[in-house]
Design an enzyme around this catalytic site. Structure first.
Site, PDB file in Angstrom:
ATOM      1  N   HIS A   1       9.893  -6.082 -11.752  1.00  0.00           N
ATOM      2  CA  HIS A   1      11.050  -5.256 -11.380  1.00  0.00           C
ATOM      3  C   HIS A   1      11.951  -5.952 -10.379  1.00  0.00           C
ATOM      4  O   HIS A   1      13.136  -5.622 -10.272  1.00  0.00           O
ATOM      5  CB  HIS A   1      10.592  -3.896 -10.842  1.00  0.00           C
ATOM      6  CG  HIS A   1       9.916  -3.933  -9.515  1.00  0.00           C
ATOM      7  ND1 HIS A   1       8.652  -4.433  -9.339  1.00  0.00           N
ATOM      8  CD2 HIS A   1      10.326  -3.523  -8.280  1.00  0.00           C
ATOM      9  CE1 HIS A   1       8.297  -4.332  -8.073  1.00  0.00           C
ATOM     10  NE2 HIS A   1       9.287  -3.780  -7.413  1.00  0.00           N
ATOM     11  N   ARG A   2      11.431  -6.936  -9.665  1.00  0.00           N
ATOM     12  CA  ARG A   2      12.247  -7.675  -8.705  1.00  0.00           C
ATOM     13  C   ARG A   2      12.762  -8.990  -9.303  1.00  0.00           C
ATOM     14  O   ARG A   2      13.797  -9.503  -8.876  1.00  0.00           O
ATOM     15  CB  ARG A   2      11.463  -7.936  -7.425  1.00  0.00           C
ATOM     16  CG  ARG A   2      10.937  -6.652  -6.771  1.00  0.00           C
ATOM     17  CD  ARG A   2      11.173  -6.622  -5.290  1.00  0.00           C
ATOM     18  NE  ARG A   2      12.570  -6.699  -4.929  1.00  0.00           N
ATOM     19  CZ  ARG A   2      13.004  -6.728  -3.673  1.00  0.00           C
ATOM     20  NH1 ARG A   2      12.142  -6.690  -2.670  1.00  0.00           N
ATOM     21  NH2 ARG A   2      14.291  -6.807  -3.408  1.00  0.00           N
TER      22      ARG A   2
ATOM     23  N   ASN B   1       8.255   3.813   0.255  1.00  0.00           N
ATOM     24  CA  ASN B   1       8.196   2.804  -0.805  1.00  0.00           C
ATOM     25  C   ASN B   1       7.783   1.437  -0.261  1.00  0.00           C
ATOM     26  O   ASN B   1       7.847   0.435  -0.962  1.00  0.00           O
ATOM     27  CB  ASN B   1       9.562   2.695  -1.501  1.00  0.00           C
ATOM     28  CG  ASN B   1       9.449   2.899  -3.000  1.00  0.00           C
ATOM     29  OD1 ASN B   1       8.361   2.951  -3.549  1.00  0.00           O
ATOM     30  ND2 ASN B   1      10.586   2.997  -3.667  1.00  0.00           N
TER      31      ASN B   1
ATOM     32  N   CYS C   1      12.786  -5.029   6.384  1.00  0.00           N
ATOM     33  CA  CYS C   1      12.946  -5.190   4.932  1.00  0.00           C
ATOM     34  C   CYS C   1      14.387  -4.940   4.501  1.00  0.00           C
ATOM     35  O   CYS C   1      14.862  -5.536   3.531  1.00  0.00           O
ATOM     36  CB  CYS C   1      12.030  -4.225   4.186  1.00  0.00           C
ATOM     37  SG  CYS C   1      10.276  -4.622   4.261  1.00  0.00           S
TER      38      CYS C   1
ATOM     39  N   HIS D   1       4.034  -9.563   2.769  1.00  0.00           N
ATOM     40  CA  HIS D   1       5.004 -10.533   3.274  1.00  0.00           C
ATOM     41  C   HIS D   1       4.706 -10.813   4.740  1.00  0.00           C
ATOM     42  O   HIS D   1       4.145  -9.965   5.446  1.00  0.00           O
ATOM     43  CB  HIS D   1       6.443 -10.009   3.167  1.00  0.00           C
ATOM     44  CG  HIS D   1       6.964  -9.917   1.780  1.00  0.00           C
ATOM     45  ND1 HIS D   1       7.747  -8.863   1.350  1.00  0.00           N
ATOM     46  CD2 HIS D   1       6.838 -10.743   0.726  1.00  0.00           C
ATOM     47  CE1 HIS D   1       8.073  -9.047   0.073  1.00  0.00           C
ATOM     48  NE2 HIS D   1       7.536 -10.179  -0.325  1.00  0.00           N
TER      49      HIS D   1
ATOM     50  N   GLU E   1       9.979 -15.256  -2.098  1.00  0.00           N
ATOM     51  CA  GLU E   1      10.291 -13.872  -1.732  1.00  0.00           C
ATOM     52  C   GLU E   1      11.350 -13.779  -0.638  1.00  0.00           C
ATOM     53  O   GLU E   1      11.517 -12.750   0.003  1.00  0.00           O
ATOM     54  CB  GLU E   1       9.003 -13.170  -1.286  1.00  0.00           C
ATOM     55  CG  GLU E   1       7.909 -13.157  -2.343  1.00  0.00           C
ATOM     56  CD  GLU E   1       8.056 -12.039  -3.352  1.00  0.00           C
ATOM     57  OE1 GLU E   1       8.333 -10.895  -2.969  1.00  0.00           O
ATOM     58  OE2 GLU E   1       7.881 -12.311  -4.555  1.00  0.00           O
TER      59      GLU E   1
ATOM     60  N   ILE F   1       0.818  -1.212   0.000  1.00  0.00           N
ATOM     61  CA  ILE F   1       0.000   0.000   0.000  1.00  0.00           C
ATOM     62  C   ILE F   1       0.852   1.262   0.000  1.00  0.00           C
ATOM     63  O   ILE F   1       0.559   2.229  -0.717  1.00  0.00           O
ATOM     64  CB  ILE F   1      -0.966  -0.019   1.201  1.00  0.00           C
ATOM     65  CG1 ILE F   1      -2.009  -1.131   0.988  1.00  0.00           C
ATOM     66  CG2 ILE F   1      -1.658   1.324   1.366  1.00  0.00           C
ATOM     67  CD1 ILE F   1      -2.902  -1.379   2.172  1.00  0.00           C
ATOM     68  N   ALA F   2       1.921   1.279   0.786  1.00  0.00           N
ATOM     69  CA  ALA F   2       2.779   2.473   0.817  1.00  0.00           C
ATOM     70  C   ALA F   2       3.402   2.739  -0.541  1.00  0.00           C
ATOM     71  O   ALA F   2       3.526   3.883  -0.977  1.00  0.00           O
ATOM     72  CB  ALA F   2       3.860   2.307   1.876  1.00  0.00           C
TER      73      ALA F   2
END
Length: 447
Positions: A138-139, A364, A370, A251, A175, A27-28
């Site tokens: 992108h990851r 972000n 993280c 996550h 992940e 969400i951020a």
């Protein structure tokens, strides 16, 4: 017996740190899309946290960022010409792809890999599996360079076993350590490895989230446990609650965190939570296991996601005490701040709260947890790691000067097409590889 430690290897924020809103379910990330970022401030905030943990007497390392914009990937997608022409064509015809290939998301090294200490593995070596991160384009382009970096930081085959990333398909979506926790009495003991997944890939009868995608599959977690040669009796798999995934808990480390004999989580973190607790206690096998469960009535899931209360670090400051590292957002939220006061006053190992300004990362969608990859190391293994990547006063000063020299203090999506940004990024990383003695971790052709 020599002391085994848990080292935290934080990701150094890259020069192209920007807010492109690439991560559906975070969400951020989506809420701050297109806002200008400050890469210099982001990197310095991350370095300040690393230095503070080093000053606490903890082992702290640094992992290098990846080269961005990723012109190599853009070329594979059909953009041609010089590097400047590739950027210009991508900006004109596919700006979202350019934004994805410019992401500095490798800064969140909790997603870099899953790590199993030598005490847990049949081979007696530390095992690393870089995450394929295939749920987000992108990851998904990170894992090859991630593997190169991990091999450069942990190079000795006598002590370290490196695996390739799992097959890059959603059936084996992985992940990394953001969905993996380890429990033990002491770091050098054989531990309980706890894998949390969001979906069953080969059983459609099982419940799954409906609004946002589940990024970690059971099958991926099981594959990693097999390749790391873990003890089945001390390996636990638990399904994340689909309800909280749909509320932005993309996550497990957004809703739960663990360290040694403590699990700190929300009451809605897992499916069949009582069974998860029982399984963990049984595998742990001692009566000093603490489960600190935060009720919805005290902290709502929405508040937990916004403040990143659970995306915290639990750090052992002595044999019996821990500090909890939280972002400043927890302090500014009255409800969360009051809960933390009660937490450290209660009868549990968490006795201290440490607050850090990580606003650039938080915007972000990434908090303290993280930004770090936990690696448990014996003293011999620690000596075998690349010493140039271990934080100390000199390295901190050098890296701060490096950031001040090479990073911009403002970046927007429009800047990603600027060929000068690519030159700046490459120049910075060339210097960094020499500082950290990383060798040829960036192997892309430059035109």
């Amino acid at each position: 017996m020599s002391k085994t430690v848990e080292a935290n290897f934080d990701g150094l924020v890259g020069p192209t740190h920007n807010y492109a809103g690439l991560s559906l379910g975070n969400i951020a990330s989506t809420n701050n899309q297109s806002a200008p970022s400050n890469p210099r401030q982001a990197a310095l905030q991350g370095l300040a946290k690393m230095k503070a943990l080093h000053d606490m007497g903890l082992v702290q390392g640094v992992l290098a960022p990846q080269e961005r914009p990723d012109v190599h990937t853009l070329r594979k997608l059909g953009f041609t010409g010089s590097d400047a022409q590739v950027l210009a064509e991508a900006a004109k015809k596919a700006p979202k792809i350019l934004a994805a290939c410019s992401s500095a998301s490798s800064m969140w090294t909790a997603n870099a890999a899953t790590v199993s200490p030598s005490a847990d593995t049949e081979t007696g070596t530390v095992h690393f599996t870089p995450a394929n991160l295939c749920s987000k384009f992108h990851r998904s382009i990170e894992h090859e360079t991630t593997s190169n970096i991990l091999r450069a930081v942990f190079p000795d085959e006598k002590h370290f076993t490196h695996h390739p990333a799992l097959t890059s398909t959603s059936h084996f979506g992985d992940e990394g350590a953001a969905n993996h926790t380890r429990f033990c009495q002491n770091y050098g003991d054989e531990g309980v490895e706890f894998f949390v997944f969001g979906q069953y890939s080969f059983d459609d009868t099982k419940v799954a989230p409906s609004r946002f995608p589940a990024r970690q599959s059971l099958e991926a977690s099981q594959a990693i446990a097999r390749t790391h040669k873990l003890n089945e009796q001390r390996t636990i798999f638990a399904q994340q609650n689909p309800e909280v995934i749909d509320q932005g808990v993309f996550h497990n480390d957004v809703i739960a965190v663990g360290n040694r004999n403590v699990l700190f989580c929300h009451e809605k973190a897992f499916l069949d939570q009582a069974k998860v607790y029982n399984d963990l206690k049984t595998a742990y096998g001692h009566d000093d296991f603490y489960i600190i469960e935060v009720p919805e009535s005290r902290i709502r899931v929405e508040t937990a996601v916004k403040s990143y209360l659970f995306n915290s670090q639990l750090l052992s400051t002595s044999d019996n005490e821990m500090s909890i590292v939280v972002p400043s957002d927890c302090q500014s939220d009255r409800q969360v701040s009051a809960y933390l006061d009660d937490l450290v006053a209660a009868d549990n190992p968490i006795t201290d709260v440490k607050v850090f300004d990580l606003r650039q990362s938080m915007n972000n969608g990434g908090g303290p947890a993280c930004l770090r990859l936990r690696v448990v190391l014996t003293q011999e293994e620690l000596k075998a790691a690349n010493p140039s990547c271990l934080m100390n006063d000199k390295l901190y000063s050098t890296l701060c000067q490096w950031v001040e020299k090479h990073y911009r203090d403002r970046l927007t999506e429009a800047d990603l097409a600027d060929p000068q940004l690519l030159i700046e990024s490459r120049t910075a990383l060339d210097e960094l590889t020499r500082l950290l003695q990383l060798g040829s971790v960036y192997q892309f052709q430059r035109v």
